[in-house]
Design a protein around this motif. Structure first.
Motif, PDB file in Angstrom:
ATOM      1  N   ALA A  12      10.446 -15.081  20.350  1.00 29.96           N
ATOM      2  CA  ALA A  12       9.311 -15.808  19.793  1.00 29.96           C
ATOM      3  C   ALA A  12       9.748 -16.702  18.644  1.00 29.96           C
ATOM      4  N   GLU A  13       8.997 -17.765  18.430  1.00 33.12           N
ATOM      5  CA  GLU A  13       9.123 -18.559  17.210  1.00 33.12           C
ATOM      6  C   GLU A  13       8.237 -17.903  16.159  1.00 33.12           C
ATOM      7  N   PRO A  14       8.718 -17.828  14.922  1.00 32.53           N
ATOM      8  CA  PRO A  14       7.885 -17.158  13.922  1.00 32.53           C
ATOM      9  C   PRO A  14       6.554 -17.873  13.699  1.00 32.53           C
ATOM     10  N   LYS A  15       5.474 -17.100  13.687  1.00 33.72           N
ATOM     11  CA  LYS A  15       4.174 -17.644  13.274  1.00 33.72           C
ATOM     12  C   LYS A  15       4.113 -17.605  11.754  1.00 33.72           C
ATOM     13  N   SER A  16       3.060 -18.199  11.204  1.00 35.02           N
ATOM     14  CA  SER A  16       3.003 -18.233   9.734  1.00 35.02           C
ATOM     15  C   SER A  16       2.535 -16.909   9.163  1.00 35.02           C
ATOM     16  N   SER A  17       1.945 -16.049  10.005  1.00 31.83           N
ATOM     17  CA  SER A  17       1.374 -14.828   9.445  1.00 31.83           C
ATOM     18  C   SER A  17       1.211 -13.764  10.528  1.00 31.83           C
ATOM     19  N   TYR A  18       1.405 -12.518  10.108  1.00 28.57           N
ATOM     20  CA  TYR A  18       1.204 -11.376  11.016  1.00 28.57           C
ATOM     21  C   TYR A  18       0.473 -10.270  10.249  1.00 28.57           C
TER      22      TYR A  18
ATOM     23  N   ASN B 117      -0.760  -7.546  16.407  1.00 29.42           N
ATOM     24  CA  ASN B 117      -0.303  -8.779  15.758  1.00 29.42           C
ATOM     25  C   ASN B 117       0.882  -8.414  14.852  1.00 29.42           C
ATOM     26  N   VAL B 118       1.992  -8.105  15.519  1.00 26.57           N
ATOM     27  CA  VAL B 118       3.159  -7.526  14.857  1.00 26.57           C
ATOM     28  C   VAL B 118       4.387  -8.362  15.195  1.00 26.57           C
ATOM     29  N   ALA B 119       5.221  -8.617  14.184  1.00 27.99           N
ATOM     30  CA  ALA B 119       6.510  -9.267  14.435  1.00 27.99           C
ATOM     31  C   ALA B 119       7.629  -8.341  14.002  1.00 27.99           C
ATOM     32  N   VAL B 120       8.628  -8.243  14.836  1.00 31.76           N
ATOM     33  CA  VAL B 120       9.853  -7.530  14.463  1.00 31.76           C
ATOM     34  C   VAL B 120      10.901  -8.591  14.142  1.00 31.76           C
ATOM     35  N   LEU B 121      11.367  -8.614  12.890  1.00 29.00           N
ATOM     36  CA  LEU B 121      12.357  -9.610  12.477  1.00 29.00           C
ATOM     37  C   LEU B 121      13.739  -8.969  12.471  1.00 29.00           C
ATOM     38  N   GLU B 122      14.669  -9.645  13.105  1.00 30.58           N
ATOM     39  CA  GLU B 122      16.022  -9.082  13.232  1.00 30.58           C
ATOM     40  C   GLU B 122      17.028 -10.136  12.799  1.00 30.58           C
ATOM     41  N   ARG B 123      17.932  -9.757  11.893  1.00 31.88           N
ATOM     42  CA  ARG B 123      18.866 -10.772  11.367  1.00 31.88           C
ATOM     43  C   ARG B 123      19.933 -11.143  12.392  1.00 31.88           C
ATOM     44  N   GLY B 124      20.253 -10.225  13.298  1.00 31.05           N
ATOM     45  CA  GLY B 124      21.205 -10.543  14.359  1.00 31.05           C
ATOM     46  C   GLY B 124      20.458 -10.656  15.668  1.00 31.05           C
ATOM     47  N   TRP B 125      20.917  -9.915  16.658  1.00 32.27           N
ATOM     48  CA  TRP B 125      20.180  -9.848  17.913  1.00 32.27           C
ATOM     49  C   TRP B 125      19.563  -8.473  18.037  1.00 32.27           C
TER      50      TRP B 125
ATOM     51  N   VAL C 138      15.655 -11.375   6.734  1.00 27.78           N
ATOM     52  CA  VAL C 138      14.736 -11.310   5.598  1.00 27.78           C
ATOM     53  C   VAL C 138      15.558 -11.358   4.317  1.00 27.78           C
ATOM     54  N   THR C 139      15.311 -12.409   3.519  1.00 27.61           N
ATOM     55  CA  THR C 139      16.094 -12.594   2.297  1.00 27.61           C
ATOM     56  C   THR C 139      15.313 -12.168   1.060  1.00 27.61           C
ATOM     57  N   GLY C 140      14.025 -11.939   1.224  1.00 28.30           N
ATOM     58  CA  GLY C 140      13.247 -11.504   0.068  1.00 28.30           C
ATOM     59  C   GLY C 140      11.867 -11.025   0.473  1.00 28.30           C
ATOM     60  N   LEU C 141      11.343 -10.100  -0.311  1.00 27.96           N
ATOM     61  CA  LEU C 141       9.966  -9.641  -0.108  1.00 27.96           C
ATOM     62  C   LEU C 141       9.102 -10.339  -1.140  1.00 27.96           C
ATOM     63  N   GLN C 142       7.943 -10.832  -0.705  1.00 29.71           N
ATOM     64  CA  GLN C 142       7.032 -11.472  -1.654  1.00 29.71           C
ATOM     65  C   GLN C 142       6.028 -10.440  -2.135  1.00 29.71           C
TER      66      GLN C 142
ATOM     67  N   THR D 192      12.414 -15.568   4.793  1.00 30.99           N
ATOM     68  CA  THR D 192      13.457 -15.356   5.802  1.00 30.99           C
ATOM     69  C   THR D 192      14.306 -16.606   5.937  1.00 30.99           C
ATOM     70  N   THR D 193      15.388 -16.464   6.693  1.00 33.80           N
ATOM     71  CA  THR D 193      16.233 -17.627   6.971  1.00 33.80           C
ATOM     72  C   THR D 193      15.525 -18.611   7.899  1.00 33.80           C
ATOM     73  N   ARG D 194      14.362 -18.218   8.427  1.00 34.40           N
ATOM     74  CA  ARG D 194      13.579 -19.139   9.255  1.00 34.40           C
ATOM     75  C   ARG D 194      12.215 -19.410   8.630  1.00 34.40           C
ATOM     76  N   GLY D 195      12.193 -19.349   7.311  1.00 35.53           N
ATOM     77  CA  GLY D 195      10.963 -19.711   6.613  1.00 35.53           C
ATOM     78  C   GLY D 195      10.190 -18.507   6.115  1.00 35.53           C
ATOM     79  N   THR D 196       9.097 -18.811   5.418  1.00 34.12           N
ATOM     80  CA  THR D 196       8.275 -17.750   4.839  1.00 34.12           C
ATOM     81  C   THR D 196       7.237 -17.296   5.850  1.00 34.12           C
ATOM     82  N   ILE D 197       7.056 -15.988   5.929  1.00 31.14           N
ATOM     83  CA  ILE D 197       6.088 -15.425   6.863  1.00 31.14           C
ATOM     84  C   ILE D 197       5.157 -14.509   6.071  1.00 31.14           C
ATOM     85  N   ALA D 198       3.874 -14.778   6.134  1.00 27.22           N
ATOM     86  CA  ALA D 198       2.911 -13.922   5.442  1.00 27.22           C
ATOM     87  C   ALA D 198       2.692 -12.658   6.254  1.00 27.22           C
ATOM     88  N   ALA D 199       2.419 -11.574   5.548  1.00 28.04           N
ATOM     89  CA  ALA D 199       2.245 -10.304   6.252  1.00 28.04           C
ATOM     90  C   ALA D 199       1.225  -9.445   5.518  1.00 28.04           C
ATOM     91  N   GLY D 200       0.345  -8.818   6.276  1.00 29.11           N
ATOM     92  CA  GLY D 200      -0.588  -7.869   5.682  1.00 29.11           C
ATOM     93  C   GLY D 200       0.158  -6.631   5.209  1.00 29.11           C
TER      94      GLY D 200
END
Lengths: 410, 92
Positions: free
Chosen positions: A21-27, A53-61, A202-206, A217-225
């Motif tokens: 998937a391409e990251p959405k702006s929010s999950y 409405n869940v994304a699993v972010l993985e830095r590798g594969w 993920v490079t930082g938690l907001q 993240t390295t692919r932009g900021t993603i908002a999360a509940g």
């Protein structure tokens, strides 16, 4: 004659089990780390709690970290009630997981022997067998002759440096094919709507007003509940960006496989004292794990002398391995906790949840921790089975000391 | 395997050394005065950076002396070694 297209005679690529998937702006929920625990958590969030409405972010594969590097041993013969609760829950889920996921996991309940080499080992082991039985975990004490019956290639001669004085045996323990476990969970979670975003570190938690609001993240900021950490050896690094210190240390843990051999090893053998654990994969490789490298490191490789000692131990226990060749060695980064038990639960930051500290033994817990951690995230409250594994136990002193049953390495 | 430059003996292989974890963690002056949180921090919490880390080593199969090193945990490169009691050198 016209040149043939390379690969033209190969079969069609099979259907993909999930789509990237391409990251959405929010999950609603972002899970940091696409290993076994992250995938299982995503699956049970969707299945048990209807949160899709869940994304699993993985830095590798997907499942390319410790999920691809562990020695696939599954067992639940830990000492304390708290551990029996969560590990036995996991083992019961394993027993139905192939059917549930409708995917072959090569789950093979071939039993595990935990060898005792000294009088103290024997006492501790017998105690653990009794504790297991009281907790409804199958376990028995075997004398050396019985060990030989279960695993004929074990050397039970009394004149070796660490003679086998007996072993605990858990018949329901076993192994599974780690890649298949990841693929099966990912496929099932994807079918329920979970998205997987690979190569997205993920490079930082907001955090705002004590509450997590998203991830950088390295692919932009993603908002999360809500944000659920399943980052194993890198958990300290991620948690630090939200100002959270953790009592874990990251170490390399090594394993290796031999060339493919005919079936010689019918079960799983682990030995605390001589630091080796061995099983034989379905394909035929002997799979052996070592202890951790002593020094902290985030390098996915360890020192050669660790492998050398591990092989020496393996050869004494299994003289038949002497002519086998090592095919491949590798390492992963594991997060070791002070009491050899995991840390699963809430954090000082609202809506941020922690699952780490599994050290050398997280694979066996995959479905169990996914189940409990999903409950924790969905309800903002620990599941009763992971409630004892809170971060604040290091302050209250309610440790769950499993250095004995965690076997090698801690 | 690491090649570790012992400040007394020079470079020796890692198998000669014993690891001691994070350096510069002082025993509390008055342990009984600490709160549970402070005691937990002293007992169980250690830095775990991905990067430069000041840590203790003992040359247990050599001169048997303890010393400190600054090693990068992302690369395993050792940037400095120094004797116990000396301040952590500035390495970058």
């Amino acid at each position: 004659m016209s040149p043939r297209t390379p690969g033209a005679d190969l079969p069609e690529h099979p259907d993909r089990l999930w789509s990237a998937a391409e990251p959405k702006s929010s999950y609603d929920v972002v899970i940091v780390g696409g290993g076994g625990h992250g995938l299982a958590t995503a699956y049970y969030l969707a299945k048990n709690h209807g949160i899709t409405n869940v994304a699993v972010l993985e830095r590798g594969w997907l499942a390319g970290g410790n999920m691809a590097r562990n020695t696939t041993i599954i067992r639940s013969n830990y000492l304390w009630d708290e551990s029996a609760g969560i590990y036995e829950h996991a083992l019961k889920l394993w027993e139905g997981l192939e059917e549930e996921l409708d995917y072959p996991l090569l789950f093979s309940q071939r039993g595990v022997l935990n060898l005792a080499h000294s009088l103290q080992d024997v006492r501790d082991s017998v105690r653990r067998v009794h504790a297991n039985n009281l907790n409804g975990v199958d376990a028995e004490w075997l004398d050396p002759e019985q060990v030989k019956q279960v695993c004929p290639i074990v050397n039970i001669s009394p004149d070796v440096r660490y003679p086998v004085l007996g072993a605990t045996f858990q018949p329901r323990a076993g192994i599974a094919k780690h890649d298949h476990v990841a693929w099966g969970l990912a496929r099932a979670a994807a079918a329920l709507g979970v998205e997987f975003i690979e190569h997205c570190e993920v490079t930082g938690l907001q955090v705002r007003d004590g509450r997590v609001t998203g991830v950088e993240t390295t692919r932009g900021t993603i908002a999360a509940g809500r944000v659920a950490l399943c980052a194993a050896g890198h958990t300290s690094v991620v948690a630090a960006t939200a100002g959270i210190d953790l009592p874990i240390q990251s170490h390399p843990l090594q394993a290796l496989v031999s060339e493919l051999l005919e079936p010689v090893h019918p079960t799983v053998v682990m030995s605390n004292a001589v630091h080796v654990y061995v099983s034989q994969a379905h394909k035929g490789e002997l799979v052996m794990g070592a202890g951790i490298d002593a020094a902290n490191s985030y390098r996915q490789r360890g020192a050669f002398h660790i492998i050398e000692r591990q092989m020496a131990a393996a050869l004494e226990l299994f003289p038949v391995f002497a002519r086998a060749h090592v095919l491949r060695t590798w390492g992963g980064v594991v997060d070791v906790s002070p009491d050899a038990s995991p840390i699963v639960g809430l954090t000082p930051v609202e809506n941020l949840y922690l699952n780490c500290g599994w050290g050398t033994g997280g694979f066996k817990a995959t479905p169990g921790v996914g189940w409990c951690f999903a409950h924790t995230v969905a309800n903002d409250e620990p599941h009763p089975l992971n409630a004892p594994f809170s971060l604040d136990r290091f302050t209250t002193g309610a440790l769950v000391d499993e250095h004995g049953a965690a076997a090698v390495a801690h | 395997m690491l090649l570790i430059p012992c400040p007394w003996c020079g470079p020796r292989e890692e198998a000669e050394f014993h690891y001691g974890g994070q350096a510069h963690v002082a025993y509390p002056d008055d342990p009984s005065a600490l709160s549970d949180e402070e005691w937990a921090r002293y007992l169980f919490f250690r830095d775990n950076p991905k990067g430069r880390f000041a840590e203790r080593w003992s040359h247990s199969a050599g001169c048997r002396r303890w010393f400190n090193a600054v090693r990068d945990t992302a690369t395993n490169e050792i940037h400095a070694v120094y004797r116990v009691g000396e301040a952590r050198p500035v390495t970058s």
